[in-house]
Motif scaffolding. Structure first.
Motif, short mmCIF file in Angstrom:
data_model
loop_
_atom_site.label_atom_id
_atom_site.label_comp_id
_atom_site.label_asym_id
_atom_site.label_seq_id
_atom_site.Cartn_x
_atom_site.Cartn_y
_atom_site.Cartn_z
N THR A 195 0.81 -1.21 0.00
CA THR A 195 0.00 0.00 0.00
C THR A 195 0.84 1.27 0.00
OG1 THR A 195 -0.14 0.11 2.42
CG2 THR A 195 -1.80 -1.22 1.28
N ASP A 196 2.17 1.14 0.01
CA ASP A 196 3.03 2.32 0.02
C ASP A 196 2.92 3.04 -1.32
OD1 ASP A 196 5.51 3.72 1.40
OD2 ASP A 196 6.00 3.47 -0.72
N LYS A 208 8.16 -1.42 -0.52
CA LYS A 208 8.98 -0.21 -0.65
C LYS A 208 10.48 -0.50 -0.59
CE LYS A 208 10.10 4.02 1.89
NZ LYS A 208 9.82 4.81 3.10
N CYS A 209 10.91 -1.43 0.27
CA CYS A 209 12.34 -1.66 0.44
C CYS A 209 13.00 -2.20 -0.82
CB CYS A 209 12.61 -2.59 1.61
SG CYS A 209 12.22 -4.33 1.33
N LEU A 210 12.19 -2.63 -1.80
CA LEU A 210 12.73 -3.20 -3.03
C LEU A 210 12.64 -2.27 -4.24
CD1 LEU A 210 11.29 -6.82 -2.62
CD2 LEU A 210 13.64 -6.07 -2.22
N ILE A 211 12.15 -1.04 -4.03
CA ILE A 211 12.07 -0.12 -5.16
C ILE A 211 13.47 0.24 -5.65
CG2 ILE A 211 9.87 0.87 -4.39
CD1 ILE A 211 11.41 3.32 -3.39
N PRO A 212 13.65 0.49 -6.94
CA PRO A 212 14.99 0.80 -7.45
C PRO A 212 15.42 2.21 -7.08
CG PRO A 212 13.37 0.97 -9.21
CD PRO A 212 12.63 0.46 -8.01
N LEU A 213 16.68 2.35 -6.69
CA LEU A 213 17.27 3.65 -6.39
C LEU A 213 18.74 3.59 -6.79
CD1 LEU A 213 16.86 6.50 -5.00
CD2 LEU A 213 17.91 5.44 -2.98
N GLY A 214 19.14 4.42 -7.71
CA GLY A 214 20.53 4.42 -8.14
C GLY A 214 20.96 3.10 -8.73
N GLY A 215 20.04 2.41 -9.39
CA GLY A 215 20.38 1.16 -10.05
C GLY A 215 20.34 -0.07 -9.16
N THR A 233 16.79 2.10 9.42
CA THR A 233 15.67 1.76 8.57
C THR A 233 16.13 1.48 7.15
OG1 THR A 233 15.32 4.13 8.17
CG2 THR A 233 14.00 3.11 9.90
N ALA A 234 15.33 0.73 6.43
CA ALA A 234 15.68 0.33 5.06
C ALA A 234 15.73 1.51 4.11
CB ALA A 234 14.68 -0.70 4.54
N ASP A 235 15.04 2.59 4.44
CA ASP A 235 15.03 3.75 3.54
C ASP A 235 16.13 4.76 3.87
OD1 ASP A 235 13.99 4.79 5.89
OD2 ASP A 235 12.00 5.21 5.06
#
Length: 265
Positions: free
Chosen positions: A11-12, A23-30, A103-105
């Protein structure tokens, strides 16, 4: 180190926009978002093991992330509980040494910040990282970041905590029932007490004085660790902070924020 990755799951809003279940699996910087904090921790010589607290539906995706981490130390996945306190306690089970919690973010977590938290523990039962407002605004002036106001200045939470031993986790018990450690009004009242909370609300005490008052109430030696690297207060929570983190994850920005090591305790 315990990395808290549990949360809104599918739901994020940010995860939904980027087409990911968690959310912890969204791509960031490849790379997946959580991979940044896990790699920083895995490469740190003082971090002996890692525990990731997350919903079970994210386990499969995290196995792929963990398979690409540097091959050192122990990593375990622990199913997230209904609140942060229970999640931390479950992740700390069978561990009897000092603990770091983040935190993961916290994608921009630096080596210097980990060093600062470890350095604070010999003289304290627990420590929490904060960044002063001027440093935070210098790092990302357009972001509307929440600050805690004291008579000696305003500080932002860096979502980085340390305890000298698992028994000191009782400091977190005061916030049971809230989503964030410092985001639940009833938990804050129980932890700080009405007089201390009133003094802090009126900005009538300095940060060290406030921490000393809270420490006395909790029966623990509690110390604030002030990081002059304002980037450490940035979590990837929404599209704005996602874009900020993406922009900072360049080779030059990464080197500068890892090198930033000025700390006040």
């Amino acid at each position: 180190m315990i990395v808290l990755a549990g949360g809104k799951g599918g739901t994020d809003p940010l995860a939904q926009r980027l087409g990911h279940v968690h959310k912890c699996l969204i791509p960031l910087g490849g790379r997946p978002l959580i991979a940044h904090v896990l790699q920083t921790a895995a490469l740190h010589p003082a971090v002996e093991s890692l525990a990731v607290s997350v919903e079970r539906e994210a386990f499969e995706g995290l196995f792929d992330v963990l398979s690409q981490l540097p091959g050192r130390g122990i990593v375990k996945l622990v199913e997230a509980r209904e609140n942060l306190v229970d999640s931390v306690v479950a992740a700390a089970q069978d561990w009897d040494g000092p603990l770091l919690v983040t935190t993961a973010d916290h994608a921009l977590l630096s080596v210097a910040s980990i060093d600062a938290m470890i350095a604070a523990l010999p003289g304290a039962d627990a420590a929490l990282a904060l960044a002063p407002r001027d440093a935070v605004l210098a790092a990302h002036p357009a972001h509307a970041h929440p600050f805690h106001e004291f008579s000696d200045g305003a500080y932002a939470s860096c979502n980085l905590y340390a305890v000298a031993r698992p028994e000191a986790l009782r400091a977190a018990e005061a916030f049971r029932g809230g989503g964030r450690f410092a985001g639940n009004a009833w938990g804050m009242l129980r932890a700080f007490g009405p007089i201390n909370l009133a003094l802090m609300s009126l900005r009538a005490v300095t940060l060290p004085d406030a921490m000393a008052r809270v420490a006395k109430r909790l029966g623990l030696a509690l110390t604030p660790v002030v990081l002059d690297d304002g980037i450490q207060a940035l979590d990837v929570d929404d599209e704005e902070t996602y874009a900020l983190a993406e922009g900072l994850l360049t080779p030059s920005a990464s080197l500068s924020h890892i090198a930033a090591g000025t700390v006040r305790t």
